[in-house]
Design a protein around this motif. Structure first.
Motif, PDB file in Angstrom:
ATOM      1  N   GLU A   1       0.812  -1.177  -0.013  1.00  0.00           N
ATOM      2  CA  GLU A   1      -0.027   0.214  -0.113  1.00  0.00           C
ATOM      3  C   GLU A   1       0.899   1.317   0.167  1.00  0.00           C
ATOM      4  O   GLU A   1       0.415   2.278  -0.327  1.00  0.00           O
ATOM      5  CB  GLU A   1      -1.102  -0.178   1.178  1.00  0.00           C
ATOM      6  N   ASN A   2       2.120   1.141   0.534  1.00  0.00           N
ATOM      7  CA  ASN A   2       2.887   2.480   0.620  1.00  0.00           C
ATOM      8  C   ASN A   2       4.154   2.307  -0.536  1.00  0.00           C
ATOM      9  O   ASN A   2       4.345   3.450  -1.138  1.00  0.00           O
ATOM     10  CB  ASN A   2       3.387   2.623   1.956  1.00  0.00           C
ATOM     11  N   ASP A   3       4.851   1.287  -0.275  1.00  0.00           N
ATOM     12  CA  ASP A   3       5.896   1.244  -1.326  1.00  0.00           C
ATOM     13  C   ASP A   3       5.853   1.141  -2.513  1.00  0.00           C
ATOM     14  O   ASP A   3       6.291   1.702  -3.494  1.00  0.00           O
ATOM     15  CB  ASP A   3       6.950   0.201  -0.569  1.00  0.00           C
ATOM     16  N   TYR A   4       5.003   0.025  -3.057  1.00  0.00           N
ATOM     17  CA  TYR A   4       4.617  -0.220  -4.405  1.00  0.00           C
ATOM     18  C   TYR A   4       3.294   0.637  -4.946  1.00  0.00           C
ATOM     19  O   TYR A   4       3.541   0.724  -6.079  1.00  0.00           O
ATOM     20  CB  TYR A   4       4.311  -1.693  -4.442  1.00  0.00           C
TER      21      TYR A   4
ATOM     22  N   LEU B   1      -0.837  -2.380 -10.421  1.00  0.00           N
ATOM     23  CA  LEU B   1      -1.089  -1.221  -9.466  1.00  0.00           C
ATOM     24  C   LEU B   1       0.145  -0.554  -8.849  1.00  0.00           C
ATOM     25  O   LEU B   1       0.252   0.380  -8.171  1.00  0.00           O
ATOM     26  CB  LEU B   1      -1.842  -1.841  -8.229  1.00  0.00           C
ATOM     27  N   ASP B   2       1.276  -1.234  -9.378  1.00  0.00           N
ATOM     28  CA  ASP B   2       2.585  -0.672  -8.999  1.00  0.00           C
ATOM     29  C   ASP B   2       2.936   0.754  -9.522  1.00  0.00           C
ATOM     30  O   ASP B   2       2.765   0.899 -10.778  1.00  0.00           O
ATOM     31  CB  ASP B   2       3.752  -1.910  -9.556  1.00  0.00           C
ATOM     32  N   ARG B   3       3.568   1.464  -8.788  1.00  0.00           N
ATOM     33  CA  ARG B   3       4.271   2.661  -9.250  1.00  0.00           C
ATOM     34  C   ARG B   3       5.241   2.527 -10.124  1.00  0.00           C
ATOM     35  O   ARG B   3       5.299   3.807 -11.001  1.00  0.00           O
ATOM     36  CB  ARG B   3       4.517   3.539  -7.958  1.00  0.00           C
ATOM     37  N   ARG B   4       5.857   1.781 -10.388  1.00  0.00           N
ATOM     38  CA  ARG B   4       6.914   1.550 -11.269  1.00  0.00           C
ATOM     39  C   ARG B   4       6.472   1.170 -12.782  1.00  0.00           C
ATOM     40  O   ARG B   4       7.274   1.360 -13.717  1.00  0.00           O
ATOM     41  CB  ARG B   4       7.758   0.503 -11.169  1.00  0.00           C
TER      42      ARG B   4
END
Length: 170
Positions: free
Chosen positions: A12-15, A131-134
């Protein structure tokens, strides 16, 4: 193995991509009064469970598929392991899993690149990757063709991501 709170924090926070923070929640639990502390897992969007499953549904799908395979195509003793592996894969493709399968999917996701996660055999790993920020907007748009062949319940997370990024209308 990391704790559930550690896994949830990372997801929920890092990815998680910034546009979904505060909207997507991951949930997993085991029930102390059930046999072997079995449980369930879910992914929620604004408090609504978009994807959920539990041990009993998962096990029923695995068991049914296993017996079908053993009575038809994989009858000999040597193929029992192959039948159980196929049954587990089938149940997961049907969108059924338990909290342990959810944890295993996170372990795979957490230990490989986003590129590998996007094409993983495990649909839960592919959801984590979507859903990953990357995963940037250009690559997200480039996935459109491959999403046509994707499982419906995985594609739902692609649509969610596209909508929050402003790449698709509601």
């Amino acid at each position: 193995m990391p704790t559930w709170s550690g896994i949830r924090n990372k997801l929920e926070n890092d990815y998680l991509c910034p546009a979904l923070r505060g909207h997507i929640q991951y949930f997993a639990t085991s029930y102390s009064k059930s046999a072997d502390h079995e449980g369930r897992a879910a992914i929620r969007m604004d408090g609504v469970e978009v994807l959920r499953s539990n041990y009993y549904t998962y096990f029923e799908n695995v068991w049914t598929k296993f017996h079908h395979l053993r009575s038809t195509t994989l009858k000999d003793c040597d193929s029992a392991k192959e039948a159980i592996n196929q049954a587990h894969a089938f149940a997961l493709e049907q969108g059924t899993f338990d909290q342990k399968v959810f944890y295993e999917a996170f372990g795979i996701f957490d230990n490989q690149s986003i590129e590998k996660s996007l094409v993983s055999e495990n649909p839960l790993v592919r959801i984590f990757a979507l859903l990953d920020r990357r995963l940037g907007k250009r690559r997200l748009l480039a996935l459109e063709k491959s999403m046509e062949q994707e499982l419906d319940w995985v594609r739902a997370f692609y649509v969610i991501r596209m909508q929050v990024e402003g790449l698709m209308e509601d």
